[in-house]
Design a protein around this motif. Structure first.
Motif, PDB file in Angstrom:
ATOM      1  N   LEU A   1      49.181  47.960  36.650  1.00 46.94           N
ATOM      2  CA  LEU A   1      48.098  47.547  36.822  1.00 46.94           C
ATOM      3  C   LEU A   1      47.876  46.546  37.945  1.00 46.94           C
ATOM      4  O   LEU A   1      47.239  46.491  38.657  1.00 46.94           O
ATOM      5  N   THR A   2      48.819  45.393  37.626  1.00 47.67           N
ATOM      6  CA  THR A   2      49.030  44.446  39.015  1.00 47.67           C
ATOM      7  C   THR A   2      49.280  45.220  40.167  1.00 47.67           C
ATOM      8  O   THR A   2      48.550  44.789  41.055  1.00 47.67           O
ATOM      9  N   ALA A   3      50.236  46.149  40.165  1.00 50.11           N
ATOM     10  CA  ALA A   3      50.626  46.628  41.452  1.00 50.11           C
ATOM     11  C   ALA A   3      49.520  47.566  41.956  1.00 50.11           C
ATOM     12  O   ALA A   3      49.002  47.501  43.009  1.00 50.11           O
ATOM     13  N   LEU A   4      48.503  48.131  41.072  1.00 50.91           N
ATOM     14  CA  LEU A   4      47.496  48.730  41.650  1.00 50.91           C
ATOM     15  C   LEU A   4      46.324  47.968  42.195  1.00 50.91           C
ATOM     16  O   LEU A   4      45.782  48.274  43.044  1.00 50.91           O
ATOM     17  N   GLY A   5      46.138  46.720  41.627  1.00 53.17           N
ATOM     18  CA  GLY A   5      45.180  45.857  41.823  1.00 53.17           C
ATOM     19  C   GLY A   5      45.693  45.374  43.323  1.00 53.17           C
ATOM     20  O   GLY A   5      44.696  45.239  44.280  1.00 53.17           O
ATOM     21  N   VAL A   6      46.858  44.937  43.655  1.00 53.28           N
ATOM     22  CA  VAL A   6      47.568  44.268  44.660  1.00 53.28           C
ATOM     23  C   VAL A   6      47.355  45.413  45.679  1.00 53.28           C
ATOM     24  O   VAL A   6      47.040  45.252  46.944  1.00 53.28           O
ATOM     25  N   GLY A   7      47.917  46.915  45.398  1.00 58.44           N
ATOM     26  CA  GLY A   7      47.814  47.723  46.257  1.00 58.44           C
ATOM     27  C   GLY A   7      46.664  48.141  47.007  1.00 58.44           C
ATOM     28  O   GLY A   7      46.681  48.506  48.019  1.00 58.44           O
ATOM     29  N   ILE A   8      45.616  47.994  46.328  1.00 58.83           N
ATOM     30  CA  ILE A   8      44.368  48.387  46.690  1.00 58.83           C
ATOM     31  C   ILE A   8      43.925  47.328  47.749  1.00 58.83           C
ATOM     32  O   ILE A   8      43.566  47.628  49.053  1.00 58.83           O
ATOM     33  N   GLY A   9      44.061  46.106  47.421  1.00 60.01           N
ATOM     34  CA  GLY A   9      43.925  45.144  48.344  1.00 60.01           C
ATOM     35  C   GLY A   9      44.747  45.177  49.730  1.00 60.01           C
ATOM     36  O   GLY A   9      44.368  45.064  50.772  1.00 60.01           O
ATOM     37  N   VAL A  10      46.062  45.460  49.393  1.00 54.62           N
ATOM     38  CA  VAL A  10      46.974  45.684  50.704  1.00 54.62           C
ATOM     39  C   VAL A  10      46.376  46.798  51.438  1.00 54.62           C
ATOM     40  O   VAL A  10      46.355  46.723  52.779  1.00 54.62           O
ATOM     41  N   ALA A  11      46.265  47.926  50.883  1.00 59.01           N
ATOM     42  CA  ALA A  11      45.552  49.152  51.751  1.00 59.01           C
ATOM     43  C   ALA A  11      44.430  48.828  52.509  1.00 59.01           C
ATOM     44  O   ALA A  11      44.213  49.219  53.540  1.00 59.01           O
TER      45      ALA A  11
ATOM     46  N   LEU B   1      42.717  39.714  46.052  1.00 61.64           N
ATOM     47  CA  LEU B   1      44.167  39.577  46.045  1.00 61.64           C
ATOM     48  C   LEU B   1      44.780  38.371  45.326  1.00 61.64           C
ATOM     49  O   LEU B   1      45.594  38.560  44.474  1.00 61.64           O
ATOM     50  N   GLY B   2      44.023  37.377  45.390  1.00 64.11           N
ATOM     51  CA  GLY B   2      44.369  36.341  44.618  1.00 64.11           C
ATOM     52  C   GLY B   2      44.151  36.327  43.116  1.00 64.11           C
ATOM     53  O   GLY B   2      44.831  35.612  42.224  1.00 64.11           O
ATOM     54  N   ALA B   3      43.006  37.263  42.769  1.00 61.87           N
ATOM     55  CA  ALA B   3      42.923  37.337  41.519  1.00 61.87           C
ATOM     56  C   ALA B   3      43.852  38.520  40.944  1.00 61.87           C
ATOM     57  O   ALA B   3      44.091  38.349  39.771  1.00 61.87           O
ATOM     58  N   ALA B   4      44.231  39.576  41.803  1.00 59.23           N
ATOM     59  CA  ALA B   4      45.141  40.575  41.239  1.00 59.23           C
ATOM     60  C   ALA B   4      46.296  40.162  40.932  1.00 59.23           C
ATOM     61  O   ALA B   4      46.985  40.352  40.153  1.00 59.23           O
ATOM     62  N   VAL B   5      46.890  39.232  41.582  1.00 59.70           N
ATOM     63  CA  VAL B   5      48.305  38.612  41.283  1.00 59.70           C
ATOM     64  C   VAL B   5      48.286  37.857  40.111  1.00 59.70           C
ATOM     65  O   VAL B   5      49.242  37.632  39.475  1.00 59.70           O
ATOM     66  N   ARG B   6      46.926  37.489  39.254  1.00 62.84           N
ATOM     67  CA  ARG B   6      47.064  36.757  38.159  1.00 62.84           C
ATOM     68  C   ARG B   6      46.611  37.769  37.106  1.00 62.84           C
ATOM     69  O   ARG B   6      46.262  37.456  35.854  1.00 62.84           O
TER      70      ARG B   6
ATOM     71  N   PRO C   1      53.229  38.667  48.957  1.00 64.04           N
ATOM     72  CA  PRO C   1      53.861  37.889  48.040  1.00 64.04           C
ATOM     73  C   PRO C   1      53.791  36.310  47.942  1.00 64.04           C
ATOM     74  O   PRO C   1      54.073  35.613  47.100  1.00 64.04           O
ATOM     75  N   ALA C   2      53.687  35.541  49.397  1.00 63.69           N
ATOM     76  CA  ALA C   2      53.540  34.221  49.378  1.00 63.69           C
ATOM     77  C   ALA C   2      52.465  33.738  48.744  1.00 63.69           C
ATOM     78  O   ALA C   2      52.218  32.849  48.028  1.00 63.69           O
ATOM     79  N   LEU C   3      51.497  34.595  48.934  1.00 58.25           N
ATOM     80  CA  LEU C   3      49.996  34.352  48.401  1.00 58.25           C
ATOM     81  C   LEU C   3      50.140  34.366  46.625  1.00 58.25           C
ATOM     82  O   LEU C   3      49.528  33.566  45.902  1.00 58.25           O
ATOM     83  N   ALA C   4      50.800  35.364  46.211  1.00 55.54           N
ATOM     84  CA  ALA C   4      51.151  35.654  44.868  1.00 55.54           C
ATOM     85  C   ALA C   4      51.801  34.299  44.259  1.00 55.54           C
ATOM     86  O   ALA C   4      51.499  33.626  43.110  1.00 55.54           O
TER      87      ALA C   4
ATOM     88  N   ALA D   1      35.107  34.582  35.880  1.00 61.08           N
ATOM     89  CA  ALA D   1      34.899  34.306  37.122  1.00 61.08           C
ATOM     90  C   ALA D   1      35.642  34.861  38.411  1.00 61.08           C
ATOM     91  O   ALA D   1      35.073  35.143  39.385  1.00 61.08           O
ATOM     92  N   ARG D   2      37.037  34.894  37.882  1.00 62.92           N
ATOM     93  CA  ARG D   2      37.921  35.283  38.798  1.00 62.92           C
ATOM     94  C   ARG D   2      37.655  36.695  39.503  1.00 62.92           C
ATOM     95  O   ARG D   2      37.778  36.907  40.784  1.00 62.92           O
ATOM     96  N   LEU D   3      37.274  37.676  38.504  1.00 61.68           N
ATOM     97  CA  LEU D   3      37.037  39.146  39.100  1.00 61.68           C
ATOM     98  C   LEU D   3      35.710  39.079  40.126  1.00 61.68           C
ATOM     99  O   LEU D   3      35.517  40.129  40.674  1.00 61.68           O
ATOM    100  N   VAL D   4      34.700  38.329  39.638  1.00 63.08           N
ATOM    101  CA  VAL D   4      33.500  38.267  40.401  1.00 63.08           C
ATOM    102  C   VAL D   4      33.633  37.452  41.722  1.00 63.08           C
ATOM    103  O   VAL D   4      32.745  37.523  42.726  1.00 63.08           O
TER     104      VAL D   4
END
Length: 758
Positions: free
Chosen positions: A34-44, A218-223, A306-309, A418-421
């Motif tokens: 799930l984390t990889a998918l959330g971050v992956g969508i942002g990276v894409a 992305l900041g939310a996805a890495v959490r 990764p630095a942001l994460a 709030a992070r998701l919003v």
């Protein structure tokens, strides 16, 4: 401890964190996916955004390579020359680029995308146009090809994009006298319209508005999985790990998840770019090969994510390092402070305010200052949202069970909801500010045409010829035409240029204000800035024919025609000619269309193509806007749509991850008698409250950004409240859609087997 020992210890801590990112059996792998998918969508999405300038440049390069416009260039017929005539038309709102060609010698240039020139009676079409011709709608467009036989398709290098409608047809009747252009090569045309400082400002802010929500998410996805991660790290802290070890383990876990997300994002981007040619948005399409981000930007994304994460994880570690028992006991966190949260938007305003009145400054420094100021101002939405949500939920009491469950959950941890919003709030705030700027400067890029669409919707200029009356009849009888006003015109010399117009009284009344009219009358029209022709004057037509204006010709005031023109004219009814000839007359037809016949204009274009394929059918409009401005606005709409869709997909992943973390608690609530509908309402309220707070902040910061930007370009500050309402509604709809899609998983997680634990 030696330096080598410290290095080995640090490496061991990082490796332990990496193992924790994917360890823990099925639960750990699910969290990692799930984390990889959330971050992956942002990276894409970041890679897609980085590819946009290159894709547009590739489109422009193909357009420049096939350019056939020549201004002021005169060539003599030769073995290497080609005659080209433009056929610019539309089909149901989509432009169609057509060209008629005739070789004047064996070495005539071949346009890009073709292997040979089509012979008379042959036509080569683009793949998209071939698909149209093969569809049920093909019969409506086919008459514009004049019965030519399709002999091939245009290759990619001859098209702006895969969705473009284009064709090349052979025609042995082309001559320069009929308007054809002679050329000896393709390409090398005139440069297009450039970007002014206001448009550059728009482009800079658009990139901020579209990219900032991605960075926020992305900041939310890495959490994702943050609660369990904090409990694991708190347990390690309690059993003896020091603060430095905890930070290293957290950094390794965050970096491992982010790197996996970067790999997933690269795969999603590679898959998505293959689907790009299938999509046409606002008449814009590109090939998969066009969507290539620069290697430097790819490297930046691969390092920055990764630095942001790691950075986000370090910021979130305070409760674990300082008060581990508070984490393990799920204690209520300390109240958030307001001062530093206001600092960022204040600094953003401080950067933007000195730029008031920079409309003539298009420097790169100014654009960077605008971008940084806009980022800081919009980030204020992100920093204030958790504080405002906590302030609101702290005062909420009572209500239905679902409401109380949601309120208690937010009181314990409002930041997670709030992070998701945050991404939606930033996107809405930026969209509101941009729409205000577009509305404020739009008048600079739109020009009133003076055309009256209530009197006519189509204008057709017919060339001089013996069958002008027949051509007028074909246009007037096309399907969907409810009325036609036709006149015949020519140019005469009366010491100055004057236009002669022949038509019946009803037609002439469209060009002058006639008090009375009968067949045999002649009227002298006074244009606003030209002297009227005197009665009895002798006019020379076509350099030879002479015609005398009757002495009883009446002067009448001019009236703008449906196309908005007022001219110095002599209006003549047919009987007034008395058998005299005025040479070859051109035709001008204004057509009124049935508003309930959506394809009426297509039938008119078909009728015009049977008269002359190059005949222009002009659609009247009351305003006309700059092509560059239209392109920028179109790019904004495309970007907003794509950003909202991908943020919605990422939010869905985040919501599912939160539900999965709380599955045991949800199953316990159902086991003690809580209804599933109550839990569904609880999930909805947990999302709705931060959404309402976030959208309220988005309106405030969006209006503030829009007002500052309008002051910068010295435009009046006005608010288009319908646009604000639409932006807020789109953001709310996105969140509600995500919540609705998460309900099936909620029902599955509340089954009795959710009580199992180890």
């Amino acid at each position: 401890m030696s330096a080598g020992g410290r290095f080995r210890g640090a490496a061991a801590d990082l490796a332990m964190g990496a193992r924790m990112a994917v360890g823990g059996g099925r639960d750990g792998w699910t969290r990692a996916v799930l984390t990889a998918l959330g971050v992956g969508i942002g990276v894409a999405l970041l890679l897609l955004a980085a590819s946009v300038p290159g894709a547009l440049d590739a489109r422009q390069a193909r357009g420049d390579a096939r350019d056939d416009l020549r201004m002021g260039q005169e060539l003599a017929p030769a073995a290497n020359t080609l005659l080209v005539s433009m056929v610019e038309t539309e089909f149901r709102g989509r432009p169609v680029r057509g060209r008629l060609v005739r070789a004047e010698g064996p070495d005539a240039p071949v346009p890009p995308g073709l292997t040979r020139l089509p012979a008379p009676g042959e036509v080569v079409v683009s793949p998209a146009l071939r698909d149209l011709l093969d569809s049920p709608d093909g019969a409506l467009f086919a008459p514009r090809l004049g019965g030519a036989r399709v002999t091939g398709t245009i290759a990619d290098d001859g098209l702006a994009g895969p969705g473009e409608f284009a064709f090349f047809a052979g025609d042995d009747r082309l001559t320069t006298e009929r308007g054809a252009t002679r050329l000896d090569r393709f390409g090398g045309g005139l440069p297009g319209e450039g970007f002014g400082p206001v448009l550059m400002l728009l482009v800079a802010v658009i990139f901020v508005v579209l990219l900032l929500p991605i960075a926020v998410f992305l900041g939310a996805a890495v959490r994702f999985g943050g609660e369990r991660r904090d409990r694991r790290l708190a347990a390690l802290r309690l059993v003896g790990a020091d603060a430095v070890m905890i930070r290293r383990i957290a950094a390794g876990e965050a970096a491992a998840g982010a790197l996996l997300g970067v790999a997933v994002g690269g795969a999603l981007f590679a898959l998505g770019r293959q689907l790009v040619p299938l999509v046409t948005l606002f008449d814009l399409s590109v090939y998969a090969s066009d969507v290539r981000p620069p290697l430097a930007l790819v490297a930046i994304v691969a390092v920055a994510v990764p630095a942001l994460a790691v950075l986000v994880s370090m910021v979130a570690l305070r409760a674990v390092v300082v008060e581990p028992l508070g984490v393990t006991r799920r204690g209520v966190p300390a109240r958030r402070r307001l001062l530093w949260r206001l600092l960022l938007p204040v600094v953003g305003l401080a950067l933007l305010y000195p730029l008031t009145g920079i409309r003539d400054d298009g420097s790169a420094t100014t654009r960077y200052q605008v971008a940084v100021g806009a980022v800081l101002l919009l980030v204020g939405t992100v920093t204030l949202l958790p504080w405002a949500t906590e302030l609101l939920v702290r005062r909420l009491r009572g209500g239905p069970v679902g409401w109380q469950l949601a309120v208690r959950r937010m009181q314990l941890d409002s930041a997670t909801s709030a992070r998701l919003v945050n991404g939606i709030a930033v996107a809405v705030a930026g969209t509101i500010g941009l729409q205000m700027l577009f509305a404020g400067v739009g008048r600079e890029f739109t020009t009133p045409t003076g055309q009256d669409t209530s009197r006519a919707q189509i204008q057709v200029q017919l060339p001089a010829g013996p069958d002008t009356a027949g051509a007028v009849h074909r246009l007037a009888t096309a399907a969907g035409v409810t009325g036609a006003t036709s006149t015949l015109t020519t140019i005469a010399d009366a010491g100055d240029v004057v236009q002669l117009r022949v038509g019946d009284c009803a037609a002439l009344a469209e060009f002058a204000r006639l008090d009375r009219c009968a067949d045999g009358d002649v009227f002298l029209v006074q244009a606003p800035e030209a002297a009227a022709v005197a009665p009895g004057a002798t006019l020379t037509v076509d350099g030879a024919a002479r015609w005398r204006v009757p002495a009883d010709a009446r002067r009448v005031p001019s009236r703008p025609d449906p196309a908005g023109w007022e001219q110095r004219e002599v209006l003549i009814t047919p009987a007034a000619l008395g058998g005299a000839t005025l040479g070859e007359l051109r035709g001008e037809v204004f057509l009124r269309l049935d508003p309930d016949a959506p394809d009426a204009v297509e039938h008119v274009r078909n009728a015009a193509a049977t008269i002359d394929p190059t005949l222009a059918v002009t659609t009247l409009t009351e305003v006309r806007e700059s092509d560059r401005f239209a392109d920028v606005r179109r790019g904004l709409y495309i970007g907003v749509v794509v950003t909202l869709l991908l943020i919605a997909a990422s939010m869905l992943v985040g919501t599912l991850e939160q539900l999965r973390e709380r599955r045991r608690l949800l199953a316990m609530l159902v086991a003690v008698g809580t209804r599933r509908t109550t839990l569904g309402w609880s999930v909805l309220w947990q999302t709705a409250v931060p959404v309402l707070v976030g959208l309220a902040l988005a309106v405030v910061f969006g209006l503030g950004l829009g007002a500052v930007l309008l002051r910068m370009v010295q435009a009046p500050v006005t608010v288009a409240w319908p646009v604000v309402g639409l932006s807020v509604a789109l953001g709310a709809l996105t969140v509600l859609l995500v919540t609705g899609l998460s309900l099936p998983m909620l029902l599955r997680l509340t089954r009795p087997d959710g009580l199992r634990t180890e």
